[in-house]
Write an enzyme that holds these catalytic residues in place. Structure first.
Site, PDB file in Angstrom:
ATOM      1  N   GLY A 349      29.723  68.489  14.387  1.00 39.56           N
ATOM      2  CA  GLY A 349      29.741  69.198  15.654  1.00 39.56           C
ATOM      3  C   GLY A 349      29.663  68.204  16.799  1.00 39.56           C
ATOM      4  O   GLY A 349      30.348  68.336  17.808  1.00 39.56           O
ATOM      5  N   ALA A 350      28.826  67.183  16.621  1.00 35.19           N
ATOM      6  CA  ALA A 350      28.669  66.123  17.613  1.00 35.19           C
ATOM      7  C   ALA A 350      27.863  65.000  16.973  1.00 35.19           C
ATOM      8  O   ALA A 350      27.282  65.175  15.902  1.00 35.19           O
ATOM      9  CB  ALA A 350      27.973  66.642  18.863  1.00 35.19           C
ATOM     10  N   MET A 351      27.846  63.832  17.626  1.00 35.93           N
ATOM     11  CA  MET A 351      27.119  62.679  17.098  1.00 35.93           C
ATOM     12  C   MET A 351      26.420  61.954  18.228  1.00 35.93           C
ATOM     13  O   MET A 351      27.022  61.614  19.243  1.00 35.93           O
ATOM     14  CB  MET A 351      28.085  61.744  16.371  1.00 35.93           C
ATOM     15  CG  MET A 351      27.418  60.487  15.835  1.00 35.93           C
ATOM     16  SD  MET A 351      26.123  60.858  14.630  1.00 35.93           S
ATOM     17  CE  MET A 351      24.993  59.495  14.914  1.00 35.93           C
ATOM     18  N   ASN A 353      25.512  59.071  19.206  1.00 33.92           N
ATOM     19  CA  ASN A 353      25.643  57.646  19.503  1.00 33.92           C
ATOM     20  C   ASN A 353      24.957  57.339  20.835  1.00 33.92           C
ATOM     21  O   ASN A 353      25.169  58.033  21.822  1.00 33.92           O
ATOM     22  CB  ASN A 353      27.119  57.264  19.593  1.00 33.92           C
ATOM     23  CG  ASN A 353      27.929  57.794  18.437  1.00 33.92           C
ATOM     24  OD1 ASN A 353      27.638  57.534  17.286  1.00 33.92           O
ATOM     25  ND2 ASN A 353      28.957  58.574  18.754  1.00 33.92           N
ATOM     26  N   HIS A 385      20.961  69.282  21.973  1.00 29.39           N
ATOM     27  CA  HIS A 385      20.608  68.667  20.687  1.00 29.39           C
ATOM     28  C   HIS A 385      20.857  67.162  20.720  1.00 29.39           C
ATOM     29  O   HIS A 385      19.988  66.362  20.346  1.00 29.39           O
ATOM     30  CB  HIS A 385      21.443  69.319  19.580  1.00 29.39           C
ATOM     31  CG  HIS A 385      21.166  68.800  18.203  1.00 29.39           C
ATOM     32  ND1 HIS A 385      20.397  69.491  17.296  1.00 29.39           N
ATOM     33  CD2 HIS A 385      21.543  67.652  17.570  1.00 29.39           C
ATOM     34  CE1 HIS A 385      20.326  68.809  16.165  1.00 29.39           C
ATOM     35  NE2 HIS A 385      21.020  67.675  16.317  1.00 29.39           N
ATOM     36  N   GLU A 386      22.040  66.766  21.179  1.00 29.01           N
ATOM     37  CA  GLU A 386      22.380  65.351  21.168  1.00 29.01           C
ATOM     38  C   GLU A 386      21.571  64.551  22.184  1.00 29.01           C
ATOM     39  O   GLU A 386      21.161  63.423  21.914  1.00 29.01           O
ATOM     40  CB  GLU A 386      23.879  65.168  21.429  1.00 29.01           C
ATOM     41  CG  GLU A 386      24.787  65.917  20.471  1.00 29.01           C
ATOM     42  CD  GLU A 386      24.458  65.696  19.002  1.00 29.01           C
ATOM     43  OE1 GLU A 386      23.999  64.589  18.650  1.00 29.01           O
ATOM     44  OE2 GLU A 386      24.651  66.627  18.215  1.00 29.01           O
ATOM     45  N   HIS A 389      18.195  63.554  20.971  1.00 26.78           N
ATOM     46  CA  HIS A 389      18.210  62.381  20.088  1.00 26.78           C
ATOM     47  C   HIS A 389      18.120  61.063  20.852  1.00 26.78           C
ATOM     48  O   HIS A 389      17.763  60.037  20.261  1.00 26.78           O
ATOM     49  CB  HIS A 389      19.513  62.356  19.292  1.00 26.78           C
ATOM     50  CG  HIS A 389      19.497  63.175  18.046  1.00 26.78           C
ATOM     51  ND1 HIS A 389      18.523  63.062  17.087  1.00 26.78           N
ATOM     52  CD2 HIS A 389      20.373  64.112  17.580  1.00 26.78           C
ATOM     53  CE1 HIS A 389      18.790  63.893  16.091  1.00 26.78           C
ATOM     54  NE2 HIS A 389      19.907  64.542  16.377  1.00 26.78           N
ATOM     55  N   GLU A 408      16.710  65.125  12.773  1.00 28.04           N
ATOM     56  CA  GLU A 408      17.506  66.334  12.967  1.00 28.04           C
ATOM     57  C   GLU A 408      16.663  67.593  13.145  1.00 28.04           C
ATOM     58  O   GLU A 408      17.024  68.485  13.905  1.00 28.04           O
ATOM     59  CB  GLU A 408      18.486  66.510  11.809  1.00 28.04           C
ATOM     60  CG  GLU A 408      19.491  65.377  11.673  1.00 28.04           C
ATOM     61  CD  GLU A 408      20.367  65.206  12.910  1.00 28.04           C
ATOM     62  OE1 GLU A 408      20.352  66.081  13.802  1.00 28.04           O
ATOM     63  OE2 GLU A 408      21.076  64.183  12.992  1.00 28.04           O
TER      64      GLU A 408
END
Length: 959
Positions: A349-351, A353, A385-386, A389, A408
């Site tokens: 869905g997404a990362m 980085n 969410h990203e 992180h 996560e």
């Protein structure tokens, strides 16, 4: 990383509802990686046991040679890298897209050794003096000569054997030169393709998590091996280059007689390889010109998408969410820029980085004219969410993948907080119950589940790491952290979290480090006196053993008991637990609508007199589903709850109305509660208008659809449900403005009405779809109902409707619209079209590779297409395994989707035969074990309940 289809996690209404009433799979693109002794630390006490030693399976014998082991030795540690990469965006003479590069890594020797192991996968390394690398000493260090080098393919190492020893405390530099394929495999350094204004464009981009940085350049590819990265990208004029940090210099020059740009980036912060990223593309960007923030925030995407305003919403909410997390963590954003990039081809869905977050287009781009509320919510929650992180996961990182839930699970919890801050009128914090808690319950009720933290010997191979990216790590992790925050209180939770982040910034941790800081916060505020045991002792039971408790309350005696909840109560649990599957359970509850003081259940069975009830009194436990457990009651209390729902359902909180339905149906599936009791929970729905109870009902009834839509029960069931949904459907026939969640409820109403045959519904959606067919450039269908209209119109229509949907899919530019159309095309009842669609799924010119698994899943969720999808899956398994790789994230969802309806001995035998014939299933092994377990449970349930269900639906039709 936000999950993709394979580990979907709902944020849009269509996720659960489509699967229930439109016969297609859950649609959410969501949703989809150290060493430490698996001990908890922390205090003892009667409930504390030994402090939390993790019990796991017997480890496999250790390989004899270091290069045959999947974990790096503890002899060397990287300090910084210099990496130069040149992706070619046109094919070479062999018809391949490639990249070339060279890199150096400066590392420090920690223990004497004559061996260098560094990860390298699918790279052609150039030899110098007969070896794949060169070694030099730094400072006063003298480098021994290289004896031999080779590539160990199985464990993905470049092995460098030396003629002498590296000296502890000394530093060295390893240099490599290499070439790799810029493939379309969505891993490592790969290519994405799209067409804009008739011109084919190539994007060179990355996906390093969990073990793919080694495909871009040789590196120490483990999360604890943090280093500083100096990145240089060579790329064609007219393209832009992005990396984790800002560009420091851009030169226009010529290399190998080719006109190029050379972009050199500022050194990164100390970071792990899996959050490294770099991109070369023709994308455009938008950014806020007027902001008090010192952080540069940009959205990158196809130029036409940005020109149409599809990135505006993401830009606006990014700033609000970043501001929230800076306050929440009490820590400034660690970097000077935050780039977010929408990619046409992306497996997750997404990362997350660091400083360069990558997304599927559906997770970042939003068109207010054509996108639904669900699409908008999806964009917001994935961004939240990203961004979560950036601190929790990137600034402070897990030591090894067996603690993936630390990353996560935490991001999956606080994304709701960040999203709620950005859009407070949506009340999105409540959505975690169906989005994560109930999803976790479903996966964690199987004996093939696993603890949140697993032993390290279970998680070493790349495919074992991939398996950790599952519902347990994401959704159960979110659920138990939410429970922890609830019983500590949010201020205490945040205080401990801030302390944890400050102490371990730019470092690595294990879960017990977080417990230490939360315990300190509890003690510093005096809260610890209200806890029965330490944070360690309470929480280790929730993360070091799989599963969750069923709390049973007998209101006639006040007896409360707990028991490990299993979907199949006859299943044998072969994973040992030092806690003997007993939990310390915080119980928030109410009596006749009045909130009571929290109670802790510590023993297996206890008597708590205040929970006695008599007359019309009723007890409701797990208020707002703040605890990670299910609840059962004595028959009298169930009946009192039903009476309250029938007389005045609003006395019971909305979340708990949904909980009553979800718990009851789950207890039925586990053969604990009589089926008719669960069905009774639906009768009050004729009065219900709120989204969450209807969503819980539609998700729960989905099991009945899956089990009975091929049996004689189906007709009477439709008759009952048609009468149930008619008032809700009638309620939404006017055009009154709807709140965010009420728009979801309307979608359920229309979809269920069409599914059950409410008069006029099918014709209405078919008319809307055919009006669009007559005017292809004027789609007037309500964006919030498109998923309903498309699916039911294609299901009710013929080849013409399917062909029109396919044509629109080929021409659509908005990814969320494409996703709806792909889903709807799986709704047709014509077998030959379904088989054609399955063949299309593996043709990248027709269906993007990232969408292959979900497309097969859409066909599988159609009762007509399920057997076709299962046969297709088996016949294409070898191709799928080769094309996607054994460690691919797609296999768990694929196996789950094609086996979801299995409920016969014949289907069970097919599963067992497939398991026997395919001993190497890669990342799909656990999913197949779960499919077998669920099929066995379904067979037992059908044998015991089919007649009772038929009799109940018939009795309701007669009344």
């Amino acid at each position: 990383m936000s999950q993709g289809y394979y580990v979907s996690r709902t944020v849009a209404v269509s996720a659960a509802v489509v699967a229930v009433v439109a016969a297609i799979t859950i649609f959410a693109l969501s949703v989809a990686y150290s060493k430490h002794k698996c001990t908890a630390g922390g205090g003892g006490g009667d409930g504390g046991g030994d402090g939390g030693t993790l019990v796991g399976p017997t480890p496999a014998p250790e390989a004899r040679e270091p290069w045959d082991r999947y974990r790096l030795p503890d002899t060397l540690y990287p300090v910084h890298y210099n990496v130069t990469l040149w992706p070619r965006l046109t094919k070479n003479e062999h018809g391949l897209y490639v990249f070339t590069g060279h890199s150096t890594v400066d590392f420090k020797c920690e223990k004497e050794t004559d061996l260098i192991l560094i990860h390298s996968s699918k790279l052609n390394l150039t030899k110098s003096n007969g070896h794949h690398a060169t070694l030099t000493g730094l400072g006063r260090a003298r480098a021994p000569s290289i004896k031999t080098t080779w590539l160990q393919e199985k464990t993905e190492y470049l092995v460098v054997q030396l003629s002498g020893k590296l000296v502890p405390g000394h530093s060295y530099q390893l240099h490599t030169k290499f070439q790799g394929e810029l493939a379309d495999d969505l891993e490592g350094f790969y290519r994405s393709e799209y067409t804009e204004k008739g011109v084919k464009k190539i994007v060179a981009t990355t996906q390093m998590q969990a073990t793919y940085a080694r495909k871009a350049f040789p590196c120490f590819d483990e999360p604890a091996m943090k280093a500083v990265f100096h990145i240089t990208l060579i790329h064609p004029p007219g393209t832009i280059a992005l990396a984790n940090s800002r560009d420091a210099e851009i030169l226009h020059t010529s290399l190998d007689e080719t006109d190029v740009l050379v972009t050199r980036f500022e050194p990164t912060k100390r970071m792990s390889t899996y959050i490294l990223a770099f991109i070369v593309s023709d994308f455009g960007s938008i950014q806020k010109d007027e902001t008090d923030s010192t952080t540069l925030v940009r959205i990158w995407a196809r130029k036409t998408a940005l020109e149409s305003g599809h990135g505006d919403y993401a830009l606006n909410v990014t700033l609000r969410v970043l501001e929230f997390f800076e306050r929440y963590y009490n820590t400034s954003y660690p970097l000077t820029k935050s780039d977010q990039v929408a990619l046409p081809d992306f497996n997750a869905g997404a990362m997350e980085n660091w400083g360069l977050i990558t997304y599927r287009e559906t997770s970042l781009l939003y068109d207010p004219k054509t996108s639904s509320n669900g699409n908008k919510e999806r964009v917001l929650t994935v961004i939240a969410h990203e961004l979560a992180h950036m601190w929790f996961g990137n600034l402070v990182t897990l030591r090894w993948w067996n603690d993936l839930w630390l990353n996560e699970g935490f991001a999956s919890y606080v994304e709701y907080l960040g999203a709620d801050h950005a859009e407070p009128s949506w009340h999105i914090k409540d959505m975690i119950v169906q989005g994560d808690v109930q999803r976790a319950f479903a996966a964690d009720s199987l004996v093939s589940s696993h603890p949140l933290t697993r032993s390290e010997n279970e998680v070493s191979k790349p495919e074992e790491i991939s398996q950790m990216f599952d519902t347990i790590s994401y959704s159960k992790g979110a659920a138990v952290l939410r429970m922890l925050s609830e019983f500590l209180s949010e201020p205490v939770f945040v205080k401990g979290l801030s302390s944890y982040l400050h102490q371990f910034a730019f470092g690595n941790t294990v879960y017990s480090d977080l417990w230490d800081h939360l315990q300190d916060a509890a003690q510093s505020t005096g809260l610890h006196v209200n806890l029965p045991y330490s944070v360690h002792d309470i929480m280790n039971r929730w993360i070091l053993q799989m599963g969750f408790p069923l709390v049973t309350i007998d209101t006639t005696t006040g007896t409360i008991s707990q028991k490990h909840f299993l979907l199949d109560p006859d299943a044998v649990v072969d994973r040992p637990s030092i806690y003997n599957y007993q939990w310390i359970v915080p119980i928030k509850w109410m009596k006749n609508g009045v909130h009571q003081d929290q109670h802790w259940l510590i023993e297996k069975t206890a008597v708590f007199a205040p929970m006695r009830a008599s007359g019309s009194q009723w007890i409701l436990a797990n208020l707002n589903v703040s605890g990670y457990y299910r609840v059962n009651y004595d028959q009298q209390n169930w009946e009192r709850l039903f009476a309250q729902l029938s007389s005045d359902h609003q006395v019971i909180p909305i979340i708990n109305r949904a909980q009553i339905i979800d718990d009851a149906f789950s207890l039925v599936k586990a053969r604990i509660l009589n089926t008719t009791v669960a069905l009774q929970t639906t009768k009050y729905l004729v009065q219900e208008r709120e989204y969450m109870p209807w969503e819980a009902a539609s998700r729960s009834l989905n099991y009945f659809f899956q089990m009975f839509d091929r049996t004689e029960v189906y007709g009477p069931m439709l008759t009952y449900l048609r009468r149930l949904v008619q008032p809700l459907y009638d309620h939404f026939q006017s055009d009154q403005p709807l709140s965010h969640t009420m728009a979801y409820t309307k979608g359920i109403a229309v979809s269920l009405a069409c599914k059950t045959g409410v008069p006029g519904c099918k014709q209405q959606v078919l008319d809307q779809f055919r009006q669009w067919m007559r005017e292809p450039h004027n789609n007037r269908i309500d964006p919030n109902l498109k998923w309903v209209v498309y699916c039911h119109a294609i299901a009710a229509g013929a080849e013409a409707e399917w062909n029109f949907g396919w044509e629109m899919l080929q021409n659509v530019t908005m990814a969320s619209e494409a996703a709806r159309l792909r889903s709807a095309l799986g709704c047709t009842k014509l077998p030959w079209l379904l088989n054609r669609y399955l063949e299309y799924s593996l043709d990248p010119s027709k269906i993007r590779k990232q969408d292959a698994a979900s497309t097969i899943g859409y066909v599988a969720s159609n009762v007509v297409g399920q057997s076709f999808a299962w046969d297709f899956f088996r016949s294409k398994w070898d191709y799928l395994f080769k094309e996607f790789g054994g460690g691919s994230f797609v296999f768990p969802s694929l196996i789950t989707s094609v086996t979801r309806r299995f409920s016969t001995e014949f289907e069970l035998q097919q599963l067992l035969d497939f398991q026997r014939d395919h001993p190497d299933l890669g990342s799909g092994k656990v999913a197949l074990d779960q499919a077998i377990e669920k099929t066995r449970a379904n067979i037992k349930w059908m044998a015991e309940n089919k007649k009772a269900v038929l009799d109940w639906f018939n009795s309701q039709s007669a009344s």
